[in-house]
Design a protein around this motif. Structure first.
Motif, short mmCIF file in Angstrom:
data_model
loop_
_atom_site.label_atom_id
_atom_site.label_comp_id
_atom_site.label_asym_id
_atom_site.label_seq_id
_atom_site.Cartn_x
_atom_site.Cartn_y
_atom_site.Cartn_z
N ALA A 175 0.80 -1.23 0.00
CA ALA A 175 0.00 0.00 0.00
C ALA A 175 0.83 1.28 0.00
CB ALA A 175 -1.00 0.03 1.17
N HIS A 176 2.17 1.18 -0.16
CA HIS A 176 2.97 2.39 -0.20
C HIS A 176 4.33 2.16 -0.83
CE1 HIS A 176 4.62 0.39 3.33
NE2 HIS A 176 5.56 1.30 3.44
N SER A 177 4.90 3.26 -1.31
CA SER A 177 6.27 3.22 -1.83
C SER A 177 7.24 3.28 -0.66
CB SER A 177 6.50 4.42 -2.76
OG SER A 177 6.31 5.64 -2.06
N SER A 178 8.47 2.86 -0.93
CA SER A 178 9.50 2.94 0.09
C SER A 178 9.87 4.39 0.36
CB SER A 178 10.74 2.15 -0.35
OG SER A 178 11.79 2.30 0.58
N GLY A 179 10.01 5.15 -0.71
CA GLY A 179 10.38 6.55 -0.57
C GLY A 179 9.19 7.42 -0.24
N ASN A 181 8.31 10.71 -0.88
CA ASN A 181 8.79 11.77 -1.75
C ASN A 181 7.62 12.42 -2.45
OD1 ASN A 181 9.74 12.76 -4.54
ND2 ASN A 181 11.68 12.46 -3.46
N SER A 182 7.57 13.73 -2.45
CA SER A 182 6.44 14.45 -3.04
C SER A 182 6.43 14.40 -4.55
CB SER A 182 6.44 15.91 -2.59
OG SER A 182 7.63 16.56 -3.02
N ASN A 183 7.52 13.94 -5.16
CA ASN A 183 7.58 13.86 -6.61
C ASN A 183 7.07 12.52 -7.13
OD1 ASN A 183 8.21 14.70 -9.23
ND2 ASN A 183 10.24 13.79 -9.13
N TRP A 184 7.48 11.41 -6.49
CA TRP A 184 7.10 10.10 -7.02
C TRP A 184 6.60 9.12 -5.96
CZ3 TRP A 184 10.24 7.29 -4.10
CH2 TRP A 184 11.54 7.74 -3.85
N GLY A 185 6.59 9.52 -4.69
CA GLY A 185 6.08 8.63 -3.65
C GLY A 185 4.58 8.41 -3.78
N TRP A 186 4.11 7.26 -3.32
CA TRP A 186 2.68 6.95 -3.45
C TRP A 186 2.16 6.14 -2.26
CZ3 TRP A 186 1.88 1.72 -3.40
CH2 TRP A 186 2.96 0.91 -3.79
N MET A 187 0.87 6.25 -2.03
CA MET A 187 0.14 5.43 -1.08
C MET A 187 -1.19 5.09 -1.74
SD MET A 187 -2.35 4.79 1.26
CE MET A 187 -3.17 6.33 1.61
N THR A 188 -1.45 3.79 -1.89
CA THR A 188 -2.66 3.33 -2.56
C THR A 188 -3.34 2.27 -1.70
OG1 THR A 188 -1.62 3.67 -4.71
CG2 THR A 188 -3.59 2.31 -4.66
N PRO A 189 -4.59 2.46 -1.31
CA PRO A 189 -5.28 1.48 -0.46
C PRO A 189 -5.45 0.14 -1.16
CG PRO A 189 -6.45 3.58 -0.49
CD PRO A 189 -5.43 3.64 -1.58
N MET A 190 -5.49 -0.92 -0.37
CA MET A 190 -5.88 -2.22 -0.88
C MET A 190 -7.39 -2.36 -0.70
SD MET A 190 -7.05 -4.42 1.68
CE MET A 190 -6.72 -6.01 0.94
N THR A 191 -8.02 -3.16 -1.55
CA THR A 191 -9.46 -3.39 -1.44
C THR A 191 -9.76 -4.88 -1.49
OG1 THR A 191 -9.86 -3.24 -3.83
CG2 THR A 191 -9.99 -1.20 -2.57
N MET A 192 -10.73 -5.28 -0.68
CA MET A 192 -11.24 -6.66 -0.70
C MET A 192 -12.76 -6.57 -0.76
SD MET A 192 -8.98 -8.73 2.12
CE MET A 192 -9.55 -10.33 1.56
N THR A 193 -13.36 -7.33 -1.68
CA THR A 193 -14.81 -7.37 -1.79
C THR A 193 -15.26 -8.82 -1.77
OG1 THR A 193 -14.81 -5.35 -3.12
CG2 THR A 193 -16.80 -6.69 -3.17
N ALA A 194 -16.16 -9.14 -0.85
CA ALA A 194 -16.70 -10.50 -0.73
C ALA A 194 -18.14 -10.50 -1.20
CB ALA A 194 -16.61 -10.98 0.71
N TYR A 195 -18.48 -11.48 -2.05
CA TYR A 195 -19.83 -11.65 -2.57
C TYR A 195 -20.36 -13.00 -2.12
CZ TYR A 195 -17.93 -8.32 -6.05
OH TYR A 195 -17.31 -7.27 -6.67
#
Length: 200
Positions: A175-179, A181-195
């Motif tokens: 869910a995140h980059s190691s760095g 950094n405001s130029n290339w760093g990232w944080m992206t949530p994981m999602t799980m959906t149960a049906y």
């Protein structure tokens, strides 16, 4: 954050430019009985050659309405594997718990119990390697689905598990980059959906 949609839930819909409320009570007789979704923003780091739960935040819970129904779980799992070598195999699995996470079982869709298993891991998802460079900003996104027949009307928790071929060689970040950094760093949530799906 967890969202639930069931057969008795009313939702808004847009029809001919007008927003109306749709009564889904009849959906209880359809193919999908209910939907549960988890979105987790927890930043996680794993370095293990044993199969471990990625995070207790990376779980989705669903209580089947009918014991014989099938549960389908969809997962989107962003990760950064810059801490491990390019030829390190990373295994992923989804397991089920019916005792609030105290113990975990293989899902129906795994290779557990197969006569051809040998020493292989009976995972339900698969294995991969770092597929996008070697930088601390690189993102790999794993999308997968599993099917399970828990045969219960008790609460079922599904969670993501992982292991790397060799531990001690570097961290796998979820869910995140190691760095940071405001130029290339990232944080992206994981999602799980149960049906919960009706068995025809």
């Amino acid at each position: 954050m967890t969202t639930t949609i069931s057969g008795s839930t009313g939702i808004n819909k847009i029809q001919d430019g007008t927003i109306t409320n749709a009564d889904l009570s009849a959906a209880a007789l359809g193919k999908i009985q209910q939907i549960k979704t988890t979105i987790a923003k927890n930043l996680v780091s794993i370095n293990s050659s044993s199969m471990v739960e990625i995070s207790s935040a990376y779980r989705v819970s669903i209580t089947p309405i009918v014991a014989g129904n099938t549960i389908k779980v969809d997962v989107t799992l962003p990760f950064n594997a810059s801490g491990v070598s390019s030829n390190t195999i990373i295994l992923f699995d989804v397991k089920r718990s019916t005792d609030n996470g105290s113990s975990w079982s293989y899902v129906t869709g795994s290779g557990y119990g197969d006569s051809n298993l040998g020493s292989r891991w009976p995972i339900a998802v698969g294995a991969t390697r770092r597929s996008n460079g070697y930088d601390s900003n690189d993102m790999n996104i794993l999308n997968f689905s599993i099917l399970d027949s828990p045969n219960t009307t008790g609460a079922c928790i599904y969670s993501c598990f992982t292991k790397q071929e060799t531990s001690g060689t570097g961290n796998i970040l979820f869910a995140h980059s190691s760095g940071n950094n405001s130029n290339w760093g990232w944080m992206t949530p994981m999602t799980m959906t149960a049906y919960e799906m009706e068995v025809s």
